[in-house]
Design an enzyme around this catalytic site. Structure first.
Site, PDB file in Angstrom:
ATOM      1  CB  SER A  10     -14.371 -45.950  10.091  1.00 47.35           C
ATOM      2  OG  SER A  10     -14.606 -46.151  11.481  1.00 47.35           O
ATOM      3  CG  HIS A  35     -14.013 -50.079   8.659  1.00 41.58           C
ATOM      4  ND1 HIS A  35     -13.417 -51.246   8.235  1.00 41.58           N
ATOM      5  CD2 HIS A  35     -13.362 -49.717   9.785  1.00 41.58           C
ATOM      6  CE1 HIS A  35     -12.446 -51.563   9.071  1.00 41.58           C
ATOM      7  NE2 HIS A  35     -12.389 -50.662  10.018  1.00 41.58           N
ATOM      8  CG  ASP A  37     -13.336 -49.199  13.333  1.00 40.07           C
ATOM      9  OD1 ASP A  37     -13.405 -48.048  12.848  1.00 40.07           O
ATOM     10  OD2 ASP A  37     -12.614 -50.095  12.879  1.00 40.07           O
ATOM     11  CG  MET A  39     -12.489 -50.603  18.986  1.00 46.02           C
ATOM     12  SD  MET A  39     -11.768 -48.962  19.164  1.00 46.02           S
ATOM     13  CE  MET A  39     -11.468 -48.539  17.454  1.00 46.02           C
ATOM     14  CG  HIS A  68     -11.327 -53.601  12.172  1.00 45.68           C
ATOM     15  ND1 HIS A  68     -10.642 -52.403  12.223  1.00 45.68           N
ATOM     16  CD2 HIS A  68     -10.459 -54.548  12.630  1.00 45.68           C
ATOM     17  CE1 HIS A  68      -9.404 -52.638  12.681  1.00 45.68           C
ATOM     18  NE2 HIS A  68      -9.281 -53.925  12.914  1.00 45.68           N
ATOM     19  CG  MET A  70      -9.647 -53.550  16.394  1.00 47.69           C
ATOM     20  SD  MET A  70      -9.797 -51.776  16.132  1.00 47.69           S
ATOM     21  CE  MET A  70     -11.453 -51.698  15.426  1.00 47.69           C
ATOM     22  CG  MET A 139      -4.743 -52.520  12.109  1.00 51.38           C
ATOM     23  SD  MET A 139      -6.268 -51.664  11.675  1.00 51.38           S
ATOM     24  CE  MET A 139      -6.078 -50.102  12.517  1.00 51.38           C
ATOM     25  CG  ASP A 175      -8.767 -49.286   9.653  1.00 43.98           C
ATOM     26  OD1 ASP A 175      -9.276 -50.114  10.432  1.00 43.98           O
ATOM     27  OD2 ASP A 175      -9.076 -48.080   9.628  1.00 43.98           O
TER      28      ASP A 175
HETATM   29  C1  DX5 Z   1      -8.871 -47.567  14.467  1.00 45.61           C
HETATM   30  C2  DX5 Z   1      -9.941 -48.062  13.541  1.00 45.61           C
HETATM   31  C3  DX5 Z   1     -10.067 -47.255  12.276  1.00 45.61           C
HETATM   32  C4  DX5 Z   1     -10.399 -45.791  12.479  1.00 45.61           C
HETATM   33  C5  DX5 Z   1      -9.959 -44.989  11.272  1.00 45.61           C
HETATM   34  O1  DX5 Z   1      -8.508 -48.545  15.367  1.00 45.61           O
HETATM   35  O2  DX5 Z   1      -9.738 -49.421  13.207  1.00 45.61           O
HETATM   36  O3  DX5 Z   1     -11.020 -47.844  11.408  1.00 45.61           O
HETATM   37  O4  DX5 Z   1     -11.747 -45.615  12.696  1.00 45.61           O
HETATM   38  O5  DX5 Z   1     -10.155 -43.640  11.508  1.00 45.61           O
HETATM   39  P1  DX5 Z   1      -9.271 -42.509  10.807  1.00 45.61           P
HETATM   40  O6  DX5 Z   1      -9.557 -42.591   9.329  1.00 45.61           O
HETATM   41  O7  DX5 Z   1      -9.789 -41.242  11.433  1.00 45.61           O
HETATM   42  O8  DX5 Z   1      -7.848 -42.763  11.127  1.00 45.61           O
HETATM   43 ZN    ZN Z   2     -11.038 -50.231  11.591  1.00 46.65          ZN
END
Ligand code: DX5
Ligand code: ZN
Length: 221
Positions: A10, A35, A37, A39, A68, A70, A139, A175
């Site tokens: 990620s 990946h 993320d 947000m 992903h 969110m 998650m 994840d």
């Molecule tokens: C959190 C993200 C994850 C995060 C994982 O909401 O969706 O993808 O980046 O990071 P680590 O591996 O550090 O937990």
């Molecule tokens: Zn993620």
């Protein structure tokens, strides 16, 4: 044939000011997934990047872009993220106003379609859609930040999804908190894809890291 899983680093834990080198690090590590993320500061208490970021990095990488989202009411943004160059778009069942319509729209762009569940959300929330999706993202931390600890109870949901699979083709992705200490249990639970952010970017030898993690072996790292 020895089982191995896909490792999806990620970029949330990468240095955004040096993102092209971070993508090269991922490519050179031997995996072909990244990946992403996204947000919105509403569905989760953090803000990362939007479709422009994905659009700008797309020409610089052949990696499989696993987006992903969110994001609250994600159907409003699917076209943007599709046109930006995502290969797979995963949305949260807790954020969708109309899940079938959202799945249909993602698939209308010819992309992989994923549904994600937060730690407190049961598998029954995605069960009606298992014939329609390409990926289910469990998650293993509360979404919003990297560097958190994996919640062990979430592995039960991976086992449940593995049992429910039958001859359906969806991938099971996990994840949050996946690292050398948790990978053996994660691997044994039956996942197909494991996201890793902070552990990947902390690893000195990223190719060795991906090699061992993809075989579910953490203690050698
Ligand atoms: C959190 C993200 C994850 C995060 C994982 O909401 O969706 O993808 O980046 O990071 P680590 O591996 O550090 O937990
Ligand atoms: Zn993620």
């Amino acid at each position: 044939m020895e089982r191995s899983i896909i490792i999806a680093p990620s970029v949330l834990s990468a240095d955004f000011s040096d993102i092209r080198n971070a993508l090269l690090d991922i490519e050179h590590s031997g995996t072909d997934w990244v990946h992403l993320d996204v947000m919105d500061g509403r569905f989760v208490p953090n803000i990362t990047f939007g479709s422009k970021f994905i659009e700008d990095i797309r020409p610089h990488s052949d990696l499989y872009f696993d987006a992903h989202l969110m994001v609250d009411d994600p159907i409003r943004h699917i076209e943007q993220f599709a046109k930006a160059g995502s290969d797979n778009i995963t949305v949260h069942v807790e954020a969708c106003r109309d899940i079938p319509k959202t799945i249909e729209l993602i698939k209308s762009f010819g992309l992989g379609c994923g549904l994600s569940i937060k730690p407190e959300t049961p598998v029954s929330a995605v069960e009606p859609y298992l014939d329609d999706v390409d990926l289910v993202l469990v998650m293993s931390v509360n979404p919003g930040f990297g560097g958190q600890s994996l919640i062990p109870e979430t592995l039960d949901k991976v086992r449940q999804l593995a049992k429910l699979k039958g001859n359906r083709g969806y991938l099971i992705e996990i994840d949050g908190g996946v690292n050398a200490k948790t990978i053996a249990d994660v691997f044994a639970s039956g996942v197909d894809v494991a996201v890793t952010g902070s552990a990947f970017f902390k690893a000195t030898d990223k190719a060795e890291f991906v090699d061992w993690m993809s075989k579910g072996v953490g203690d050698r790292l």
